[in-house]
Design an enzyme around this catalytic site. Structure first.
Site, mmCIF file in Angstrom:
data_model
loop_
_atom_site.group_PDB
_atom_site.id
_atom_site.type_symbol
_atom_site.label_atom_id
_atom_site.label_comp_id
_atom_site.label_asym_id
_atom_site.label_seq_id
_atom_site.Cartn_x
_atom_site.Cartn_y
_atom_site.Cartn_z
ATOM 1 N N CYS A 159 -35.617 -174.696 -14.017
ATOM 2 C CA CYS A 159 -35.890 -174.802 -15.190
ATOM 3 C C CYS A 159 -34.222 -174.281 -15.856
ATOM 4 C CB CYS A 159 -37.124 -173.705 -15.625
ATOM 5 S SG CYS A 159 -36.932 -172.203 -14.933
ATOM 6 N N HIS A 252 -34.735 -169.851 -21.780
ATOM 7 C CA HIS A 252 -33.730 -169.566 -20.887
ATOM 8 C C HIS A 252 -32.266 -169.884 -21.807
ATOM 9 C CE1 HIS A 252 -36.313 -168.742 -17.685
ATOM 10 N NE2 HIS A 252 -35.868 -169.511 -16.750
#
Length: 360
Positions: A159, A252
């Site tokens: 990810c 993120h």
């Protein structure tokens, strides 16, 4: 346009990514969830009972799943008659996952995996749908190896790399030589909430096991090529990373430095980002963001709390592109880790496979 829906099973339905998958698949125009599977501990229970108080998402559990009986993921032959393909998001050891995914594929079920176990299997495509759909040509060779007619495995990458790889991809033509990236990763990447992980409140942990190796190597596989049915990773650029856990629920962030063989102008970079489109946008897939990369001119963007949900969490955002005295340029990127980076990326991959006719 209406389509005949494909039946699917979510394996690992009780975990955070499994829960995200169920939300994204509820009312989906291409797919219908007809089976749920998890470990033997949850098997035989109603989904609502198996979850208990462990529903981790803000959106309530859709009622249609509550009464479904959870099946044992260890018996793919019992699940196969109920579905046309599966999503796999289990929390097991790498070898166990690899064996499980291969078993489902050999039951003639395409497997769209959120796990890392098969990311480096030579004939298993690791896909970001806008970037490397050409790697899907390896599927035909994988089927020959497995001895299957319909069954195969496709996986998605880590990810965290999706907070910078999309921005680097359209710049490869300038000869990227070196990349330094530091990722600041949300706690949901560990499948946790603040309630479950109070130690993360007012805290930063400067280490995430295995993340730096993935962040440095997986982009090279994404940018690689298919040779004789196997995916060969790119030789360059040289990438070095640090991965840090930060007290953020979702999203993120990456701080990235780039050096080129042929240095582009800033306006060239911004135009390439703005114009970047892939097959998901051309096909208008249900979970494809209209704008793959969105750039913000403001100095304080992108921000997790403000920008992670762009295009339903499937868009990538960037900001602070500027010249650097040591490298050529630096910028900040952001992606939603459990949507674009995990469950949403898997659903978008499944949508692409469906429209390309690879789900049968």
């Amino acid at each position: 346009m209406e389509f005949k829906k494909k039946r699917c099973c979510v394996i690992g339905a009780t975990g955070m990514v499994g829960q995200r998958l169920l939300l994204l698949l509820d009312g989906h125009p291409y797919f219908e969830v007809t089976a749920l599977a998890a470990s033997a501990r949850s098997a035989g229970q109603k989904y609502s009972d198996a979850i208990g108080g462990r529903w981790k998402l803000k959106t309530p559990m859709p009622e249609r799943y509550a009464e479904m009986t959870v099946m044992d993921a260890a018996f793919p032959e019992k699940i196969a008659p109920l579905c046309d393909f599966v999503f796999c998001a289990v929390n097991l050891g790498k070898e166990e996952v690899k064996a499980m995914e291969e078993a489902f594929a050999k039951c003639e079920l395409p497997v769209i995996s959120n796990n890392s176990a098969n990311r480096w299997t030579p004939d298993v495509p690791m896909i970001i749908p806008e970037i490397n759909p050409g790697h899907l040509e390896a599927v035909a060779f994988q089927k020959k190896r497995l001895g299957t007619r319909r069954g195969f495995i496709v996986t998605k990458p880590n990810c965290s790399i999706q907070s910078y790889v999309p921005m680097l991809t359209p710049l490869l033509g300038f000869g990227i030589k070196e990349v330094v990236a530091t990722t600041y990763q949300a706690i949901s990447g560990a499948g946790k909430t603040f309630r479950e992980w109070p130690e993360m409140t007012d805290n930063v942990i400067p280490y995430i096991g295995g993340e730096e190796e993935k962040s440095e190597q997986e982009p090279l596989r994404i940018w690689g090529r298919v040779e004789n049915g196997q995916i060969v990773k790119a030789d360059a650029p040289l990438i070095t990373t640090q991965c840090i856990r930060v007290p953020v629920t979702d999203g993120h962030t990456a701080a990235v430095f780039v050096k080129f063989e042929k240095r582009p102008e800033k306006e060239e970079i911004l135009k390439l980002w703005r114009d970047f489109r892939g097959i998901p946008q051309k096909l208008d897939l249900p979970h494809a963001p209209k704008q793959f990369i969105t750039y913000f001119d403001e100095n304080d963007r992108p921000q997790c709390g403000v920008d992670r949900e762009i295009y339903g969490g499937m868009g990538i955002t960037a900001g602070r592109l500027r010249e650097d005295p040591l490298f050529d340029y630096k910028f900040v990127g952001l992606s939603h880790n459990t949507l674009r980076g995990a469950a949403g990326g898997s659903v978008l991959t499944a949508e692409l496979l469906f429209r390309l006719g690879l789900l049968g």
